[in-house]
Design a protein around this motif. Structure first.
Motif, PDB file in Angstrom:
ATOM      1  N   TYR A 182       0.876  -1.190   0.000  1.00 28.01           N
ATOM      2  CA  TYR A 182       0.000   0.000   0.000  1.00 28.01           C
ATOM      3  C   TYR A 182       0.896   1.216   0.000  1.00 28.01           C
ATOM      4  O   TYR A 182       1.761   1.349   0.867  1.00 28.01           O
ATOM      5  N   TRP A 183       0.752   2.076  -0.966  1.00 29.56           N
ATOM      6  CA  TRP A 183       1.541   3.321  -0.974  1.00 29.56           C
ATOM      7  C   TRP A 183       0.761   4.357  -1.769  1.00 29.56           C
ATOM      8  O   TRP A 183       0.737   4.314  -2.998  1.00 29.56           O
ATOM      9  N   ARG A 217      -7.149  10.833  14.148  1.00 30.86           N
ATOM     10  CA  ARG A 217      -7.365   9.437  13.738  1.00 30.86           C
ATOM     11  C   ARG A 217      -8.004   8.639  14.876  1.00 30.86           C
ATOM     12  O   ARG A 217      -8.913   7.848  14.646  1.00 30.86           O
ATOM     13  N   SER A 269      -5.154   3.813  10.738  1.00 29.30           N
ATOM     14  CA  SER A 269      -3.955   3.681   9.906  1.00 29.30           C
ATOM     15  C   SER A 269      -4.334   2.704   8.801  1.00 29.30           C
ATOM     16  O   SER A 269      -4.905   1.647   9.090  1.00 29.30           O
ATOM     17  N   GLY A 270      -4.023   3.064   7.570  1.00 31.35           N
ATOM     18  CA  GLY A 270      -4.496   2.246   6.455  1.00 31.35           C
ATOM     19  C   GLY A 270      -4.186   0.768   6.631  1.00 31.35           C
ATOM     20  O   GLY A 270      -5.072  -0.094   6.569  1.00 31.35           O
ATOM     21  N   SER A 271      -2.919   0.468   6.908  1.00 34.66           N
ATOM     22  CA  SER A 271      -2.508  -0.936   6.981  1.00 34.66           C
ATOM     23  C   SER A 271      -3.145  -1.673   8.162  1.00 34.66           C
ATOM     24  O   SER A 271      -3.126  -2.900   8.207  1.00 34.66           O
ATOM     25  N   ARG A 328      -5.793  -4.497   7.617  1.00 31.36           N
ATOM     26  CA  ARG A 328      -5.397  -5.867   7.265  1.00 31.36           C
ATOM     27  C   ARG A 328      -5.129  -6.711   8.503  1.00 31.36           C
ATOM     28  O   ARG A 328      -5.193  -7.933   8.446  1.00 31.36           O
ATOM     29  N   SER A 350       5.617   7.107   6.874  1.00 28.32           N
ATOM     30  CA  SER A 350       4.882   6.537   5.737  1.00 28.32           C
ATOM     31  C   SER A 350       3.817   7.517   5.265  1.00 28.32           C
ATOM     32  O   SER A 350       3.638   7.725   4.063  1.00 28.32           O
ATOM     33  N   MET A 403       4.150   8.842   1.493  1.00 29.83           N
ATOM     34  CA  MET A 403       3.223   8.447   0.413  1.00 29.83           C
ATOM     35  C   MET A 403       2.463   9.654  -0.131  1.00 29.83           C
ATOM     36  O   MET A 403       2.121   9.693  -1.304  1.00 29.83           O
ATOM     37  N   PHE A 411       8.010  -0.709  -5.094  1.00 29.21           N
ATOM     38  CA  PHE A 411       7.632   0.296  -4.085  1.00 29.21           C
ATOM     39  C   PHE A 411       8.825   1.210  -3.784  1.00 29.21           C
ATOM     40  O   PHE A 411       8.690   2.441  -3.744  1.00 29.21           O
ATOM     41  N   ASP A 452       9.602  -2.539   4.082  1.00 31.88           N
ATOM     42  CA  ASP A 452       8.601  -1.484   4.197  1.00 31.88           C
ATOM     43  C   ASP A 452       9.298  -0.117   4.215  1.00 31.88           C
ATOM     44  O   ASP A 452      10.385  -0.004   3.690  1.00 31.88           O
TER      45      ASP A 452
HETATM   46  C1  2P0 Z   1       2.187  -1.664   3.558  1.00 33.32           C
HETATM   47  N1  2P0 Z   1       3.277   0.469   4.298  1.00 33.32           N
HETATM   48  O1  2P0 Z   1       1.413  -2.074   2.680  1.00 33.32           O
HETATM   49  C2  2P0 Z   1       3.011  -0.425   3.217  1.00 33.32           C
HETATM   50  C3  2P0 Z   1       4.355  -0.770   2.678  1.00 33.32           C
HETATM   51  C4  2P0 Z   1       4.627   0.928   4.315  1.00 33.32           C
HETATM   52  C5  2P0 Z   1       5.257   0.361   3.101  1.00 33.32           C
HETATM   53  O2  2P0 Z   1       1.163   0.476   5.005  1.00 33.32           O
HETATM   54  O3  2P0 Z   1      -0.891   6.912   6.548  1.00 33.32           O
HETATM   55  O4  2P0 Z   1       1.327   3.340   8.382  1.00 33.32           O
HETATM   56  O5  2P0 Z   1      -1.373   5.414   8.519  1.00 33.32           O
HETATM   57  O6  2P0 Z   1      -2.384   4.937   6.277  1.00 33.32           O
HETATM   58  O7  2P0 Z   1      -0.671   2.329   7.178  1.00 33.32           O
HETATM   59  C6  2P0 Z   1       2.534   2.054   6.009  1.00 33.32           C
HETATM   60  O8  2P0 Z   1       1.434   2.899   5.912  1.00 33.32           O
HETATM   61  O9  2P0 Z   1       0.072   4.670   6.635  1.00 33.32           O
HETATM   62  C7  2P0 Z   1       2.276   0.955   5.062  1.00 33.32           C
HETATM   63  P1  2P0 Z   1      -1.220   5.505   7.004  1.00 33.32           P
HETATM   64  P2  2P0 Z   1       0.492   3.231   7.140  1.00 33.32           P
HETATM   65  O10 2P0 Z   1       2.329  -2.254   4.643  1.00 33.32           O
END
Ligand code: 2P0
Length: 335
Positions: A17-18, A72, A142-144, A147, A197, A201, A249, A291
């Motif tokens: 995710y970026w 957040r 936080s996006g990740s 998951r 991050s 991004m 990435f 990452d």
């Molecule tokens: C990931 N990363 O897919 C990618 C790979 C870092 C590199 O998810 O702004 O901390 O809180 O949504 O979730 C790091 O992003 O960013 C990340 P926000 P997050 O794991």
């Protein structure tokens, strides 16, 4: 008074995710895919207490009190409360005291916000008896984090609705589907990264044309191929896609202006070691992924853990500390 305690593990993405298309709702520009580690290893633990006697909301992170003002954090809390069970009654009016901690060194810089927000939202949802999928709420933290709500192999579907309702995580396969899979985490540096991050991004979305191409042309195809590799337990294909996606990435990070450098010379030496090992073996036996930092995560099957750990110890002799602190094999989360 009522108390809830939850734990949630970190996840390691193999399709990264970026980039966001909506900063406030945290909506990504591409799908991503990860495995969630076992709760036996790297995870966050959150305890929430509510009481009619509490005067204000308070938050302690790793035993240190931090402000409750975070946008957040409040987005997550408001969203959980909006979906609270009608039976909660006056519980919804009581103030909260929240304690959150990681059982792994934050210095390792490994997805602590993913585990942290997944854990917080899971605990809040248990407290207010929220039903249905909560990954969309964890995403607001936080996006990740969305998951880490599920175990095993998890896809974050980017979704298409402006509301973000369909930007949620779904399980592709449980961990029991591929029980031989292991992750070795190599802590290369515990320096705090220069560019977070979130800001990295944002800058990539604003300046990298390559990122648009990646999101539109590469990730959709690669995600399908990755799911196929996981479902058929094709490690060779899985490893190639994982390494290619990590490399792409980091190429986007370099294409960002000004560029973001996350890997260092040791990271690159690990990449060379993995390719040399795979070449020697005649096929991919190990895959690296990095990452937004220099630390490496190696995906490999159980049979190769011993040999790879010996190789790492030979090439990168540990400092005067117990090597097990540096090199650990983590089974992925059983769910
Ligand atoms: C990931 N990363 O897919 C990618 C790979 C870092 C590199 O998810 O702004 O901390 O809180 O949504 O979730 C790091 O992003 O960013 C990340 P926000 P997050 O794991």
């Amino acid at each position: 008074m009522k108390t809830v305690t939850c734990i949630a593990p970190v996840n390691i993405a193999v399709i990264k995710y970026w980039g966001k298309r909506d900063e406030d709702l945290i909506l990504p520009i591409n799908d991503s895919l990860s495995s969630t580690l076992s709760t036996d290893y790297m995870c966050s633990k959150t305890t929430i207490m509510v009481s009619p006697t509490f005067k204000e909301n308070r938050f302690w992170l790793n035993n240190k009190e931090v402000t409750f003002d975070s946008e957040r954090l409040n987005n997550c809390l408001n969203e959980v409360k909006r979906r609270a069970s009608p039976t909660c009654g006056e519980l919804l009016q009581w103030k909260l005291h929240i304690c959150s901690e990681n059982n792994f060194p934050t210095a390792a810089g490994l997805a602590s916000s993913a585990a942290g927000y997944a854990c917080l939202v899971y605990a809040l949802a248990a407290l207010y008896r929220v039903e249905g999928d909560i990954s969309g709420i964890a995403r607001r933290g936080s996006g990740s984090a969305c998951r880490s709500i599920y175990g095993g192999w998890v896809r974050w579907n980017k979704g298409t609705l402006p509301s973000g309702e369909d930007s949620i995580a779904t399980q592709v396969a449980p961990a029991s589907h591929w029980p031989e899979m292991r992750i070795i985490v190599l802590v290369v540096s515990d320096d705090k990264k220069k560019t977070s991050s979130t800001s990295g991004m944002k800058r990539s979305v604003e300046t990298s044309e390559f990122l648009k191409d990646r999101a539109e042309k590469v990730v959709p195809r690669r995600t399908d191929e990755m799911i196929e590799a996981i479902k058929s337990k094709n490690f060779e294909a899985f490893a190639q896609l994982t390494m290619q996606d990590s490399n792409q990435f980091h190429s986007v990070c370099l294409d960002t202006y000004p560029p973001c450098f996350y890997m260092n010379d040791v990271s690159r030496a690990i990449i060379e070691m993995v390719h040399a090992y795979n070449e020697y073996k005649g096929s991919n036996k190990v895959a690296y992924t990095f990452d937004a930092g220099p630390n490496a995560c190696l995906y490999l099957l159980e049979d190769h853990v011993e040999e790879i750990v010996a190789l790492i110890n030979e090439i990168f002799p540990p400092l005067a500390v117990d090597a097990t602190e540096y090199f650990r094999g983590y089974p992925i989360h059983v769910n």
